[in-house]
Motif scaffolding. Structure first.
Motif, PDB file in Angstrom:
ATOM      1  N   PRO A   1       0.617  -1.559  -0.089  1.00  9.37           N
ATOM      2  CA  PRO A   1       0.120   0.289   0.336  1.00  9.37           C
ATOM      3  C   PRO A   1       0.714   1.318  -0.246  1.00  9.37           C
ATOM      4  O   PRO A   1       1.764   0.992   0.230  1.00  9.37           O
ATOM      5  CB  PRO A   1      -0.548  -0.264   1.883  1.00  9.37           C
ATOM      6  N   ARG A   2       0.291   2.435  -0.660  1.00  7.29           N
ATOM      7  CA  ARG A   2       1.017   4.145  -0.659  1.00  7.29           C
ATOM      8  C   ARG A   2      -0.302   4.848   0.679  1.00  7.29           C
ATOM      9  O   ARG A   2      -1.090   4.417  -0.150  1.00  7.29           O
ATOM     10  CB  ARG A   2       1.084   3.904  -1.977  1.00  7.29           C
ATOM     11  N   GLY A   3       1.224   5.473   1.083  1.00  8.36           N
ATOM     12  CA  GLY A   3       0.127   6.214   1.761  1.00  8.36           C
ATOM     13  C   GLY A   3      -1.617   6.817   0.774  1.00  8.36           C
ATOM     14  O   GLY A   3      -1.122   7.774   0.103  1.00  8.36           O
ATOM     15  N   LEU A   4      -2.128   7.691   1.558  1.00  6.82           N
ATOM     16  CA  LEU A   4      -3.351   8.710   1.179  1.00  6.82           C
ATOM     17  C   LEU A   4      -2.739   9.702   0.168  1.00  6.82           C
ATOM     18  O   LEU A   4      -2.914  10.699  -0.555  1.00  6.82           O
ATOM     19  CB  LEU A   4      -4.199   9.008   1.943  1.00  6.82           C
ATOM     20  N   GLU A   5      -1.363  10.025   1.024  1.00  5.62           N
ATOM     21  CA  GLU A   5      -1.114  11.929   0.656  1.00  5.62           C
ATOM     22  C   GLU A   5      -0.038  11.688   0.078  1.00  5.62           C
ATOM     23  O   GLU A   5       0.626  10.598  -0.325  1.00  5.62           O
ATOM     24  CB  GLU A   5      -0.515  12.862   2.033  1.00  5.62           C
ATOM     25  N   ALA A   6       0.063  12.123  -0.881  1.00 10.47           N
ATOM     26  CA  ALA A   6       0.901  12.076  -2.858  1.00 10.47           C
ATOM     27  C   ALA A   6       3.166  12.205  -1.879  1.00 10.47           C
ATOM     28  O   ALA A   6       3.319  12.829  -0.938  1.00 10.47           O
ATOM     29  CB  ALA A   6       1.424  12.921  -3.086  1.00 10.47           C
ATOM     30  N   PRO A   7       3.585  11.248  -1.731  1.00 12.52           N
ATOM     31  CA  PRO A   7       5.160  11.604  -1.604  1.00 12.52           C
ATOM     32  C   PRO A   7       5.555  12.678  -2.305  1.00 12.52           C
ATOM     33  O   PRO A   7       5.035  12.813  -3.476  1.00 12.52           O
ATOM     34  CB  PRO A   7       5.312   9.842  -1.415  1.00 12.52           C
ATOM     35  N   SER A   8       6.686  13.571  -1.746  1.00 16.35           N
ATOM     36  CA  SER A   8       7.388  13.867  -2.145  1.00 16.35           C
ATOM     37  C   SER A   8       7.652  13.670  -3.522  1.00 16.35           C
ATOM     38  O   SER A   8       7.855  14.694  -4.364  1.00 16.35           O
ATOM     39  CB  SER A   8       8.512  14.845  -0.954  1.00 16.35           C
ATOM     40  N   GLU A   9       8.222  12.607  -3.566  1.00 18.43           N
ATOM     41  CA  GLU A   9       9.180  12.315  -5.080  1.00 18.43           C
ATOM     42  C   GLU A   9       7.853  12.403  -6.165  1.00 18.43           C
ATOM     43  O   GLU A   9       7.451  13.102  -6.809  1.00 18.43           O
ATOM     44  CB  GLU A   9       9.135  11.113  -5.055  1.00 18.43           C
ATOM     45  N   ALA A  10       6.773  12.355  -5.647  1.00 14.36           N
ATOM     46  CA  ALA A  10       5.854  11.772  -6.578  1.00 14.36           C
ATOM     47  C   ALA A  10       5.130  13.755  -7.096  1.00 14.36           C
ATOM     48  O   ALA A  10       5.219  14.229  -8.219  1.00 14.36           O
ATOM     49  CB  ALA A  10       4.316  11.113  -6.442  1.00 14.36           C
ATOM     50  N   ARG A  11       5.150  14.274  -5.805  1.00 18.33           N
ATOM     51  CA  ARG A  11       5.011  15.708  -6.313  1.00 18.33           C
ATOM     52  C   ARG A  11       6.553  15.934  -7.625  1.00 18.33           C
ATOM     53  O   ARG A  11       5.731  16.935  -8.222  1.00 18.33           O
ATOM     54  CB  ARG A  11       5.220  16.862  -5.104  1.00 18.33           C
ATOM     55  N   THR A  12       7.308  15.643  -6.880  1.00 16.02           N
ATOM     56  CA  THR A  12       8.354  16.318  -7.904  1.00 16.02           C
ATOM     57  C   THR A  12       8.522  15.588  -9.554  1.00 16.02           C
ATOM     58  O   THR A  12       8.761  16.526 -10.243  1.00 16.02           O
ATOM     59  CB  THR A  12       9.387  15.825  -6.860  1.00 16.02           C
ATOM     60  N   LEU A  13       8.243  14.587  -9.530  1.00 14.10           N
ATOM     61  CA  LEU A  13       7.778  14.099 -10.817  1.00 14.10           C
ATOM     62  C   LEU A  13       6.842  14.675 -11.516  1.00 14.10           C
ATOM     63  O   LEU A  13       7.229  14.813 -12.696  1.00 14.10           O
ATOM     64  CB  LEU A  13       7.438  13.118 -10.555  1.00 14.10           C
ATOM     65  N   GLU A  14       5.671  15.048 -10.739  1.00 12.49           N
ATOM     66  CA  GLU A  14       4.668  16.085 -11.588  1.00 12.49           C
ATOM     67  C   GLU A  14       5.495  17.130 -11.779  1.00 12.49           C
ATOM     68  O   GLU A  14       4.585  18.066 -13.235  1.00 12.49           O
ATOM     69  CB  GLU A  14       3.090  16.110 -10.523  1.00 12.49           C
ATOM     70  N   ARG A  15       5.735  18.467 -11.108  1.00  8.52           N
ATOM     71  CA  ARG A  15       6.558  19.423 -10.954  1.00  8.52           C
ATOM     72  C   ARG A  15       7.310  18.814 -12.552  1.00  8.52           C
ATOM     73  O   ARG A  15       7.741  19.942 -13.627  1.00  8.52           O
ATOM     74  CB  ARG A  15       7.265  19.376 -10.526  1.00  8.52           C
ATOM     75  N   LEU A  16       8.644  17.751 -12.562  1.00 10.44           N
ATOM     76  CA  LEU A  16       9.271  17.738 -13.238  1.00 10.44           C
ATOM     77  C   LEU A  16       8.635  17.311 -14.948  1.00 10.44           C
ATOM     78  O   LEU A  16       9.377  18.274 -16.154  1.00 10.44           O
ATOM     79  CB  LEU A  16       9.847  16.417 -13.584  1.00 10.44           C
ATOM     80  N   LYS A  17       7.188  16.940 -15.430  1.00 10.76           N
ATOM     81  CA  LYS A  17       6.873  16.726 -16.234  1.00 10.76           C
ATOM     82  C   LYS A  17       5.866  17.590 -17.017  1.00 10.76           C
ATOM     83  O   LYS A  17       6.105  18.137 -18.217  1.00 10.76           O
ATOM     84  CB  LYS A  17       5.230  15.755 -16.047  1.00 10.76           C
ATOM     85  N   GLU A  18       6.186  19.247 -15.929  1.00  6.23           N
ATOM     86  CA  GLU A  18       5.692  20.001 -16.979  1.00  6.23           C
ATOM     87  C   GLU A  18       6.215  20.927 -17.198  1.00  6.23           C
ATOM     88  O   GLU A  18       6.023  20.792 -18.709  1.00  6.23           O
ATOM     89  CB  GLU A  18       4.835  20.957 -15.168  1.00  6.23           C
ATOM     90  N   ALA A  19       7.814  20.956 -16.592  1.00 13.19           N
ATOM     91  CA  ALA A  19       8.748  21.038 -17.431  1.00 13.19           C
ATOM     92  C   ALA A  19       9.238  20.540 -18.676  1.00 13.19           C
ATOM     93  O   ALA A  19       9.527  21.146 -20.328  1.00 13.19           O
ATOM     94  CB  ALA A  19      10.173  21.069 -17.043  1.00 13.19           C
ATOM     95  N   LEU A  20       8.992  19.050 -19.133  1.00 11.98           N
ATOM     96  CA  LEU A  20       8.973  18.122 -20.330  1.00 11.98           C
ATOM     97  C   LEU A  20       7.758  18.519 -21.187  1.00 11.98           C
ATOM     98  O   LEU A  20       8.408  18.328 -22.495  1.00 11.98           O
ATOM     99  CB  LEU A  20       8.690  16.678 -19.960  1.00 11.98           C
ATOM    100  N   LYS A  21       6.452  18.682 -21.083  1.00 11.94           N
ATOM    101  CA  LYS A  21       5.635  19.545 -22.048  1.00 11.94           C
ATOM    102  C   LYS A  21       6.365  20.755 -22.636  1.00 11.94           C
ATOM    103  O   LYS A  21       6.286  20.903 -23.851  1.00 11.94           O
ATOM    104  CB  LYS A  21       4.448  19.650 -20.941  1.00 11.94           C
ATOM    105  N   VAL A  22       6.435  21.582 -21.389  1.00  6.23           N
ATOM    106  CA  VAL A  22       6.890  22.755 -21.997  1.00  6.23           C
ATOM    107  C   VAL A  22       7.962  21.686 -23.186  1.00  6.23           C
ATOM    108  O   VAL A  22       8.642  22.823 -24.114  1.00  6.23           O
ATOM    109  CB  VAL A  22       7.894  23.802 -21.317  1.00  6.23           C
TER     110      VAL A  22
END
Length: 298
Positions: free
Chosen positions: A175-196
């Motif tokens: 199982p994973r916690g209900l709160e997104a881990p910091s790594e997941a948040r970081t990954l989403e921010r990285l994806k934003e840069a990759l879209k650019v």
């Protein structure tokens, strides 16, 4: 599988049957699989040779007869291990399609996988009883997918449920916690840069602009990018440009110089040098090897 952009824009399978199977042979020393991501889940089975597969920032040595499970939305790629060639088969499928509005325990389990609230062990080891069962089902899936059986889609769908059930039955998930881990948040921010990067590689693009898109300092962004992508931001943007240029050379009558400019290169010699390093030939030779039959202007 030509990963032109980090995020695959292609449809895997069809709208009614969103499942894709791919077989890839890579010679010794070549990148096994460019880093990319997609919303679907994926299993990769190494049929011969060996490779290092990266999921997020973690790396796994995978040898013939072994497999890996890639969660939805994770950046992943593959690299040579000891300069070995590698042949692998991959199945990519839409978990939401398998859930399809169903209720009950099985649907709730699949929802947890889809939303990142549960995870499988990344590497499937045939030495474990559940690993052997899962790999047998993978092999059966590949065979069924390529068969002419009129009930192929129904059988593949059933085997996908059974494959996922092997993990559930064996308790081979966490199982994973209900709160997104910091790594997941970081990954989403990285994806934003990759879209650019994906949308703007044809113009001058700075690391500072990409870092701003990720909401990070330039130094932190560059370090994080290299950890996930095994390339610097500049190297990745150039890869996007080269992949685009290769497509244009294969299907247009634009001159090599025009293609280089369209792709975002303002230095033709630099473009030719990078192109030769990636494709082992000049841009003109690449065009000829792809059998382009249209007119080529001087």
């Amino acid at each position: 599988m030509d990963m032109t952009h980090l995020r695959e824009n292609r449809r895997h399978g069809t709208q009614g049957f969103p499942v894709g199977v791919y077989r890839v042979e890579q010679p010794a020393g070549r990148t096994i699989l460019d880093n990319h991501w997609h919303d679907e889940m994926e299993f990769l089975f190494v049929e011969s040779g060996q490779a290092v597969f990266q999921i997020g920032t973690a790396e796994y040595e995978v040898h013939a007869g072994e497999a890996i499970a890639v969660p939805c939305g994770e950046i992943h790629g593959g690299y040579p291990l000891e300069q070995s060639p590698c042949t692998y088969a991959a199945i990519v499928f839409d978990l939401e399609w398998l859930i399809n509005g169903r209720d009950g325990d099985s649907a709730r389990f699949l929802q947890r996988l889809l939303r990142g609230r549960a995870a499988f062990p990344p590497k499937l080891d045939p030495a474990s009883p559940w690993g052997r069962k899962a790999i047998r089902r993978l092999k059966r899936l590949f065979k069924l997918y390529e068969s002419a059986d009129p009930a192929r889609e129904m059988k593949v769908t059933g085997e996908l449920y059974l494959l996922l059930a092997e993990f559930w039955s064996a308790g081979a998930w966490s199982p994973r916690g209900l709160e997104a881990p910091s790594e997941a948040r970081t990954l989403e921010r990285l994806k934003e840069a990759l879209k650019v990067a994906e949308q703007n590689f044809g113009r001058k693009l700075t690391v500072r602009e990409l870092a701003d898109a990720a909401g990070m300092s330039e130094g932190h962004f560059s370090r994080l990018f290299k950890a996930y992508m095994r390339r610097t931001p500049v190297e990745y943007v150039n890869l996007l440009r080269l992949r685009y240029a290769a497509r244009r050379l294969a299907d247009s009558d634009a001159t090599v110089g025009e293609v280089a400019a369209e792709a975002g290169f303002d230095n033709f010699s630099y473009f030719s040098k990078l192109f030769r390093a990636l494709y082992d030939c000049t841009p003109s030779a690449y065009r000829k090897s792809r059998g382009y039959a249209g007119p080529v202007r001087k």
